[in-house]
Design an enzyme around this catalytic site. Structure first.
Site, PDB file in Angstrom:
ATOM      1  N   PRO A  61       0.833  -1.203   0.000  1.00 30.28           N
ATOM      2  CA  PRO A  61       0.000   0.000   0.000  1.00 30.28           C
ATOM      3  C   PRO A  61       0.872   1.258   0.000  1.00 30.28           C
ATOM      4  O   PRO A  61       2.104   1.164   0.057  1.00 30.28           O
ATOM      5  CB  PRO A  61      -0.761  -0.135   1.311  1.00 30.28           C
ATOM      6  CG  PRO A  61       0.183  -0.856   2.217  1.00 30.28           C
ATOM      7  CD  PRO A  61       0.906  -1.836   1.322  1.00 30.28           C
ATOM      8  N   MET A  62       0.241   2.409  -0.011  1.00 30.96           N
ATOM      9  CA  MET A  62       1.008   3.653   0.105  1.00 30.96           C
ATOM     10  C   MET A  62       1.640   3.727   1.495  1.00 30.96           C
ATOM     11  O   MET A  62       1.141   3.126   2.448  1.00 30.96           O
ATOM     12  CB  MET A  62       0.079   4.847  -0.130  1.00 30.96           C
ATOM     13  CG  MET A  62      -0.314   5.013  -1.588  1.00 30.96           C
ATOM     14  SD  MET A  62      -1.386   6.446  -1.886  1.00 30.96           S
ATOM     15  CE  MET A  62      -0.281   7.791  -1.466  1.00 30.96           C
ATOM     16  N   LYS A 118       7.990   1.377  -0.141  1.00 31.25           N
ATOM     17  CA  LYS A 118       8.370   0.803  -1.446  1.00 31.25           C
ATOM     18  C   LYS A 118       9.496   1.616  -2.070  1.00 31.25           C
ATOM     19  O   LYS A 118      10.515   1.079  -2.503  1.00 31.25           O
ATOM     20  CB  LYS A 118       7.153   0.786  -2.383  1.00 31.25           C
ATOM     21  CG  LYS A 118       5.957   0.019  -1.862  1.00 31.25           C
ATOM     22  CD  LYS A 118       4.807  -0.065  -2.882  1.00 31.25           C
ATOM     23  CE  LYS A 118       4.285   1.291  -3.283  1.00 31.25           C
ATOM     24  NZ  LYS A 118       3.658   2.026  -2.147  1.00 31.25           N
ATOM     25  N   THR A 119       9.316   2.942  -2.137  1.00 29.76           N
ATOM     26  CA  THR A 119      10.350   3.785  -2.755  1.00 29.76           C
ATOM     27  C   THR A 119      11.636   3.749  -1.926  1.00 29.76           C
ATOM     28  O   THR A 119      12.737   3.679  -2.472  1.00 29.76           O
ATOM     29  CB  THR A 119       9.839   5.235  -2.899  1.00 29.76           C
ATOM     30  OG1 THR A 119       8.585   5.220  -3.608  1.00 29.76           O
ATOM     31  CG2 THR A 119      10.837   6.096  -3.655  1.00 29.76           C
ATOM     32  N   ASP A 176       9.995   3.457 -10.396  1.00 27.31           N
ATOM     33  CA  ASP A 176       9.092   3.791  -9.297  1.00 27.31           C
ATOM     34  C   ASP A 176       7.731   4.180  -9.862  1.00 27.31           C
ATOM     35  O   ASP A 176       7.617   4.559 -11.039  1.00 27.31           O
ATOM     36  CB  ASP A 176       9.679   4.948  -8.463  1.00 27.31           C
ATOM     37  CG  ASP A 176       9.019   5.044  -7.089  1.00 27.31           C
ATOM     38  OD1 ASP A 176       9.035   6.129  -6.494  1.00 27.31           O
ATOM     39  OD2 ASP A 176       8.464   4.018  -6.613  1.00 27.31           O
ATOM     40  N   GLU A 177       6.680   4.093  -8.995  1.00 22.69           N
ATOM     41  CA  GLU A 177       5.304   4.376  -9.449  1.00 22.69           C
ATOM     42  C   GLU A 177       4.963   3.534 -10.680  1.00 22.69           C
ATOM     43  O   GLU A 177       4.366   4.005 -11.654  1.00 22.69           O
ATOM     44  CB  GLU A 177       5.149   5.875  -9.784  1.00 22.69           C
ATOM     45  CG  GLU A 177       5.549   6.829  -8.670  1.00 22.69           C
ATOM     46  CD  GLU A 177       4.729   6.618  -7.394  1.00 22.69           C
ATOM     47  OE1 GLU A 177       5.223   6.977  -6.323  1.00 22.69           O
ATOM     48  OE2 GLU A 177       3.624   6.064  -7.477  1.00 22.69           O
ATOM     49  N   ALA A 178       5.353   2.269 -10.647  1.00 21.45           N
ATOM     50  CA  ALA A 178       5.220   1.380 -11.820  1.00 21.45           C
ATOM     51  C   ALA A 178       3.778   1.186 -12.250  1.00 21.45           C
ATOM     52  O   ALA A 178       3.513   0.875 -13.409  1.00 21.45           O
ATOM     53  CB  ALA A 178       5.856   0.024 -11.502  1.00 21.45           C
ATOM     54  N   GLN A 179       2.828   1.425 -11.323  1.00 16.69           N
ATOM     55  CA  GLN A 179       1.413   1.200 -11.673  1.00 16.69           C
ATOM     56  C   GLN A 179       0.937   2.130 -12.785  1.00 16.69           C
ATOM     57  O   GLN A 179      -0.093   1.903 -13.405  1.00 16.69           O
ATOM     58  CB  GLN A 179       0.517   1.376 -10.433  1.00 16.69           C
ATOM     59  CG  GLN A 179       0.417   2.773  -9.867  1.00 16.69           C
ATOM     60  CD  GLN A 179       1.530   3.132  -8.914  1.00 16.69           C
ATOM     61  OE1 GLN A 179       2.464   2.350  -8.718  1.00 16.69           O
ATOM     62  NE2 GLN A 179       1.484   4.312  -8.317  1.00 16.69           N
ATOM     63  N   TYR A 226      -4.914  10.016   0.893  1.00 13.16           N
ATOM     64  CA  TYR A 226      -4.868   8.574   1.187  1.00 13.16           C
ATOM     65  C   TYR A 226      -4.337   8.291   2.591  1.00 13.16           C
ATOM     66  O   TYR A 226      -3.567   9.076   3.148  1.00 13.16           O
ATOM     67  CB  TYR A 226      -3.932   7.873   0.187  1.00 13.16           C
ATOM     68  CG  TYR A 226      -4.387   7.982  -1.246  1.00 13.16           C
ATOM     69  CD1 TYR A 226      -3.813   8.926  -2.107  1.00 13.16           C
ATOM     70  CD2 TYR A 226      -5.378   7.151  -1.753  1.00 13.16           C
ATOM     71  CE1 TYR A 226      -4.215   9.032  -3.434  1.00 13.16           C
ATOM     72  CE2 TYR A 226      -5.784   7.251  -3.089  1.00 13.16           C
ATOM     73  CZ  TYR A 226      -5.206   8.190  -3.914  1.00 13.16           C
ATOM     74  OH  TYR A 226      -5.607   8.284  -5.216  1.00 13.16           O
TER      75      TYR A 226
HETATM   76  N1  LIG Z   1       1.051   5.242   8.255  1.00 12.86           N
HETATM   77  C1  LIG Z   1       2.331   5.099   7.882  1.00 12.86           C
HETATM   78  N2  LIG Z   1       2.915   3.894   7.951  1.00 12.86           N
HETATM   79  C2  LIG Z   1       4.200   3.728   7.591  1.00 12.86           C
HETATM   80  N3  LIG Z   1       5.004   4.728   7.166  1.00 12.86           N
HETATM   81  C3  LIG Z   1       4.470   5.951   7.101  1.00 12.86           C
HETATM   82  C4  LIG Z   1       3.115   6.205   7.433  1.00 12.86           C
HETATM   83  N4  LIG Z   1       2.878   7.520   7.250  1.00 12.86           N
HETATM   84  C5  LIG Z   1       4.030   8.065   6.823  1.00 12.86           C
HETATM   85  N5  LIG Z   1       4.987   7.144   6.739  1.00 12.86           N
HETATM   86  C6  LIG Z   1       6.372   7.388   6.312  1.00 12.86           C
HETATM   87  O1  LIG Z   1       6.466   6.966   4.934  1.00 12.86           O
HETATM   88  C7  LIG Z   1       7.732   6.380   4.723  1.00 12.86           C
HETATM   89  C8  LIG Z   1       7.702   5.467   3.510  1.00 12.86           C
HETATM   90  O2  LIG Z   1       7.783   6.314   2.383  1.00 12.86           O
HETATM   91  P1  LIG Z   1       7.955   5.680   0.920  1.00 12.86           P
HETATM   92  O3  LIG Z   1       9.155   4.809   0.877  1.00 12.86           O
HETATM   93  O4  LIG Z   1       7.869   6.812  -0.048  1.00 12.86           O
HETATM   94  O5  LIG Z   1       6.645   4.766   0.839  1.00 12.86           O
HETATM   95  P2  LIG Z   1       5.847   4.254  -0.484  1.00 12.86           P
HETATM   96  O6  LIG Z   1       6.778   4.406  -1.645  1.00 12.86           O
HETATM   97  O7  LIG Z   1       5.539   2.813  -0.174  1.00 12.86           O
HETATM   98  O8  LIG Z   1       4.619   5.103  -0.577  1.00 12.86           O
HETATM   99  C9  LIG Z   1       8.000   5.647   6.030  1.00 12.86           C
HETATM  100  O9  LIG Z   1       9.411   5.476   6.211  1.00 12.86           O
HETATM  101  C10 LIG Z   1       7.403   6.564   7.087  1.00 12.86           C
HETATM  102  O10 LIG Z   1       8.387   7.425   7.621  1.00 12.86           O
HETATM  103  C1  LIG Z   2      -4.319   3.988  -3.900  1.00  9.91           C
HETATM  104  C2  LIG Z   2      -4.138   4.868  -5.107  1.00  9.91           C
HETATM  105  C3  LIG Z   2      -3.025   5.698  -5.247  1.00  9.91           C
HETATM  106  N1  LIG Z   2      -2.890   6.474  -6.367  1.00  9.91           N
HETATM  107  C4  LIG Z   2      -1.721   7.350  -6.526  1.00  9.91           C
HETATM  108  C5  LIG Z   2      -1.427   8.204  -5.320  1.00  9.91           C
HETATM  109  C6  LIG Z   2       0.052   8.419  -5.410  1.00  9.91           C
HETATM  110  O1  LIG Z   2       0.312   9.518  -6.256  1.00  9.91           O
HETATM  111  C7  LIG Z   2       0.564   7.121  -6.055  1.00  9.91           C
HETATM  112  C8  LIG Z   2       1.138   6.122  -5.076  1.00  9.91           C
HETATM  113  O2  LIG Z   2       2.204   6.678  -4.420  1.00  9.91           O
HETATM  114  P1  LIG Z   2       3.168   5.863  -3.406  1.00  9.91           P
HETATM  115  O3  LIG Z   2       4.524   6.059  -3.935  1.00  9.91           O
HETATM  116  O4  LIG Z   2       2.737   4.435  -3.386  1.00  9.91           O
HETATM  117  O5  LIG Z   2       2.967   6.548  -2.095  1.00  9.91           O
HETATM  118  O6  LIG Z   2      -0.547   6.511  -6.704  1.00  9.91           O
HETATM  119  C9  LIG Z   2      -3.843   6.442  -7.379  1.00  9.91           C
HETATM  120  O7  LIG Z   2      -3.704   7.162  -8.416  1.00  9.91           O
HETATM  121  N2  LIG Z   2      -4.930   5.624  -7.240  1.00  9.91           N
HETATM  122  C10 LIG Z   2      -5.130   4.835  -6.147  1.00  9.91           C
HETATM  123  O8  LIG Z   2      -6.164   4.110  -6.085  1.00  9.91           O
END
Ligand SMILES: Nc1ncnc2c1ncn2[C@@H]1O[C@H](COP(=O)(O)OP(=O)(O)O)[C@@H](O)[C@H]1O
Ligand SMILES: Cc1cn([C@H]2C[C@H](O)[C@@H](COP(=O)(O)O)O2)c(=O)[nH]c1=O
Ligand SMILES: [Zn+2]
Length: 296
Positions: A102-103, A107-108, A189-192, A274
């Site tokens: 999930p977000m 992942k990044t 990144d953001e592969a979706q 989100y």
């Molecule tokens: N609810 C949450 N759970 C986990 N991490 C969170 C949350 N809210 C903010 N963060 C921060 O987001 C960071 C992860 O960022 P990122 O690697 O960009 O995630 P993703 O790419 O999966 O969206 C975590 O290291 C944490 O500091």
């Molecule tokens: C759930 C969901 C997300 N998105 C968008 C929102 C963000 O811009 C990216 C995901 O970013 P992250 O690196 O994983 O934090 O995707 C979307 O467009 N639609 C969705 O349902």
């Protein structure tokens, strides 16, 4: 006829049968060879006969460098085996690694960490010009305009220079043949958001020998498969599903809840739109959101 004569005749018949069997195996052999590029593991050659599959691993380990001279080959060994390779002799096979979740799951962050570990493994020289160092390239979707256009940025603010592209197919052309051929590792990144994700990863890993590390959402806000990320699973060497922390109870969060009324699949945003939630709070939160959306 004396007893000894009978015994001799019997032995001669048994020898003739043995010879026939050997000739029979050598004519019905189909040869499978899976040439192994890494010299550390014994590769295996399989002789498939009509009756059984004979695995003769010792042949190949003895063919590998730094090993004892090969044993005498059986009558049916075919020298052509050493020249056959699964990819027709093209470059080394690459790798595909997929990071989903999930977000806010990291992942990044994990993608950047793996790129760094590729550099510390001496795969290429890690330098300030790392982005232009010719061994690594980072790509993200140009749809992601949250934090920066020319960098991959984590929710914690970690930045990394990247190509921001509308599609992956244009990357090779934009980078140029020489630079592309120097690449060892490609991060995505953001592969979706990339519709041509599968084709790009297939070519880059299978034919161009690249290690491709992909980070993206497995599911959208309705927990449906998002883009082509999950199509990569059959292509992948490894798949890692990360979790975040549920914003409502602190348990492991597997899903992303959209807090706003929009219903389109693609909606760029961060914690303003989100939040990561556990299963219990996804179900309850989604029910609230659906009734709200229905009213609106
Ligand atoms: N609810 C949450 N759970 C986990 N991490 C969170 C949350 N809210 C903010 N963060 C921060 O987001 C960071 C992860 O960022 P990122 O690697 O960009 O995630 P993703 O790419 O999966 O969206 C975590 O290291 C944490 O500091
Ligand atoms: C759930 C969901 C997300 N998105 C968008 C929102 C963000 O811009 C990216 C995901 O970013 P992250 O690196 O994983 O934090 O995707 C979307 O467009 N639609 C969705 O349902
Ligand atoms: Zn919860």
């Amino acid at each position: 006829m004396t007893h000894a004569r009978v015994l001799n005749l019997k032995k001669e018949k048994e020898k003739e049968k043995e010879k026939e069997k050997e000739i029979h195996i050598s004519t019905s052999l189909q040869f499978f060879s899976l040439q192994n590029h890494s010299k550390s593991k014994p590769a295996f050659f399989y002789f498939q006969t009509e009756h059984q599959s004979l695995r003769i691993s010792h042949l190949l380990t003895s063919q590998l460098p730094n090993s004892s001279p090969p044993p005498p080959l059986p009558a049916y060994y075919s020298p052509m085996a050493t020249s056959t390779s699964i990819n027709g002799g093209r470059c080394e096979a690459g790798e595909v690694h997929v990071i989903i979740g999930p977000m806010f799951a990291g992942k990044t962050t994990d993608l950047l960490r793996r790129i760094e570990s590729e550099s510390s493994s001496g795969r290429f020289f890690f330098s300030f010009f790392f982005f232009w160092g010719g061994n690594v390239a980072m790509i993200k979707s140009s749809k992601d305009t949250r934090y920066a256009n020319d960098s991959v940025v984590t929710h914690d603010g970690l930045k990394f220079p990247c190509w921001s592209l509308p599609d992956l197919t244009s990357f090779h052309r934009k980078l140029g043949d020489d630079e592309y051929h120097k690449l060892d590792v490609i991060g995505i990144d953001e592969a979706q958001f990339f519709e041509d994700l599968y084709e790009f990863c297939c070519k880059a890993a299978d034919h161009d020998g690249k290690t491709v590390i992909v980070a993206g959402l497995d599911g959208d806000y309705l927990r449906r498969s998002f883009g082509s990320v999950l199509d990569l699973i059959p292509l992948a060497d490894t798949v890692t599903k990360l979790t975040a922390r549920c914003e409502l109870c602190g348990k492991r969060a597997f899903f992303t809840l959209r807090k706003t009324a929009e219903t389109q699949t693609e909606l760029i945003g961060g914690s303003d739109v989100y939040m990561p939630v556990c299963r219990q709070h996804y179900v309850s939160g989604q029910a609230v959101m659906e009734s709200t959306r229905n009213v609106l």
